[in-house]
Design an enzyme around this catalytic site. Structure first.
Site, short mmCIF file in Angstrom:
data_model
loop_
_atom_site.label_atom_id
_atom_site.label_comp_id
_atom_site.label_asym_id
_atom_site.label_seq_id
_atom_site.Cartn_x
_atom_site.Cartn_y
_atom_site.Cartn_z
N HIS A 295 14.18 6.06 -7.26
CA HIS A 295 14.39 6.38 -8.66
C HIS A 295 13.04 6.44 -9.35
O HIS A 295 12.14 5.68 -9.02
CB HIS A 295 15.28 5.32 -9.33
N ASP A 353 23.36 7.46 -8.00
CA ASP A 353 23.88 8.78 -7.64
C ASP A 353 24.48 8.79 -6.23
O ASP A 353 25.44 9.51 -5.96
CB ASP A 353 22.77 9.83 -7.73
#
Length: 418
Positions: A295, A353
């Site tokens: 991320h 995700d």
């Protein structure tokens, strides 16, 4: 805020400039450069605004290095375990967790705004039947100011409040209608006795000819995903602002990342290929990328992923097809990546995700609806940020500068002389 100063020196000219040095609530230092260009003729160069704070905000705190996420000071882990989406929505919009009476009133208010005007429902018929649901959502949300123009005065606090309630309430109805239109099924009216996420599932998956019962596991999973997914300076009305937010969200590098996870899993194909693709991901010269890992902000384990990982396994246990190789592949990839020294060293942990895409697939939500679901969850964050921004004294239009690197002035040459 502190009252210290920060001095910068231009080595080429010897000119020194003193700028205010600030501290935020977490004791992070910031340099106030708001007058740097106006008073001194210097710009700052910060691609992607990775080192730029564009506003003061009391809504969300993120520490990517430590894997911390808080809404209004409350740790995301506590809210995901103990709260509901609408309770968190009230927290973001109003600054405090509601009392029982305040929460009941808030839920009742949202419930009264869930329906769409019938003329707005016919708006969908102007779209091609195979239009992407995100494209339909952008168009419908952007049109809301034409249907609800009684709440578009951004300088009126009551208008802002009503518009925020309407936006939050109508997004599940809009999202479900986008889905129904894309598959050629009739739109389903909301049922206001259902929860926020239960109503969305009902409007997406029920049909007029059969009774539909919302599964509590699916409802809980969606509510939890929406909580962890919460995160327009021109003075535009909120409907236009949210529409632009949806547009910015649409893409594989942001809102479409969980869709990209499933595409990646399909590319890998089988558990026997995991080792090969792990090596491809490590090769900087190979174009393959491991989607759903790492991320930009969270340099530790994404706290949102920690929360929904358990829910992902719970959903798969109930809804996942044990014979679906995609689920087996996803879990195998997760297991190897969590133990592989390369990924551990670079802190490329599974992110939100990775798990949300798997949950959506198990619940029967098609991939082209993944980003739509993200937009529904993100709406309360957008609305809260918009309300905070509009109410801030001295609020100005966001107008970033650029470093021009093109040609200098030159004269036009007639076409037959070039």
């Amino acid at each position: 805020m502190g009252k210290n100063t920060f001095t910068i020196t231009d080595n080429a000219t010897g000119k020194s400039i003193e700028l205010p040095a600030l501290k935020d609530a977490q004791n992070i230092s910031a340099i106030d450069i708001s007058t740097l260009y106006r008073d001194h003729g210097y710009l700052t160069f910060d691609p992607g605004f990775q080192s730029t704070a564009s506003c003061r905000s009391g809504i969300t705190y993120i520490d990517g290095e430590e894997g911390i996420l808080r809404y209004r000071g409350y740790p995301i882990e506590q809210l995901a375990e103990k709260s509901s989406f609408l309770e968190v929505a009230h927290l973001l919009m109003n600054g405090e967790l509601p009392s029982k009476v305040e929460l009941d009133d808030f839920v009742s208010m949202i419930s009264r705004h869930t329906m769409l005007k019938e003329s707005l429902r016919t708006f969908y018929k102007g779209f091609y039947h195979d239009a992407h649901p995100m494209a339909s959502m952008v168009g419908v949300v952007g049109s809301l100011s034409a249907f609800y123009h009684d709440s578009t005065d951004v300088h009126d606090p009551r208008h802002r409040e009503v518009a925020a309630y309407r936006m939050l309430a109508k997004m599940p109805t809009i999202a479900a209608a986008c889905y129904k239109y894309s598959i050629g099924e009739p739109f389903i009216y909301p049922k206001n006795h259902l929860s926020y996420c239960g109503n969305l599932l009902h409007m997406m998956f029920s049909v007029p000819s059969e009774e539909y019962v919302v599964d509590p596991v699916a409802e809980k999973a969606l509510d939890m995903i929406f909580i962890v997914r919460l995160s327009g300076s021109s003075g535009s009305n909120p409907f236009a602002c949210i529409s632009s937010g949806i547009t910015a969200l649409w893409g594989p590098a942001h809102g479409g990342a969980n869709e990209a996870v499933l595409h990646m899993l399909n590319e890998i194909g089988d558990t026997s290929n995991i080792a090969k693709y792990i090596e491809k991901a490590k090769d900087k010269d190979d174009p393959f990328r491991l989607m759903g890992f790492g991320h930009r902000v969270y340099k530790n384990y994404d706290p949102r992923a920690t929360i929904i990982r358990k829910m992902c396994h719970e959903v798969l246990e109930k809804f996942g097809d044990p014979n679906d190789p995609l689920f087996e592949l996803a879990m195998g990839l997760e297991d190897i990546a969590l133990k592989d020294d390369y990924f551990v060293e670079k802190k490329l942990y599974p992110n939100v995700d990775f798990y949300s895409g798997i949950i959506y697939k198990a619940l029967g939500i098609p991939t082209n609806m993944f980003t739509v679901m993200f937009a529904v969850a993100r709406t309360v964050g957008w609305v809260s940020q918009w309300m905070e921004m509009i109410g801030e004294p001295g609020q100005r239009i966001g107008r970033p500068r650029q470093m021009y690197m093109g040609e200098g002035v030159r004269d036009y040459v007639d076409v037959d002389k070039r």
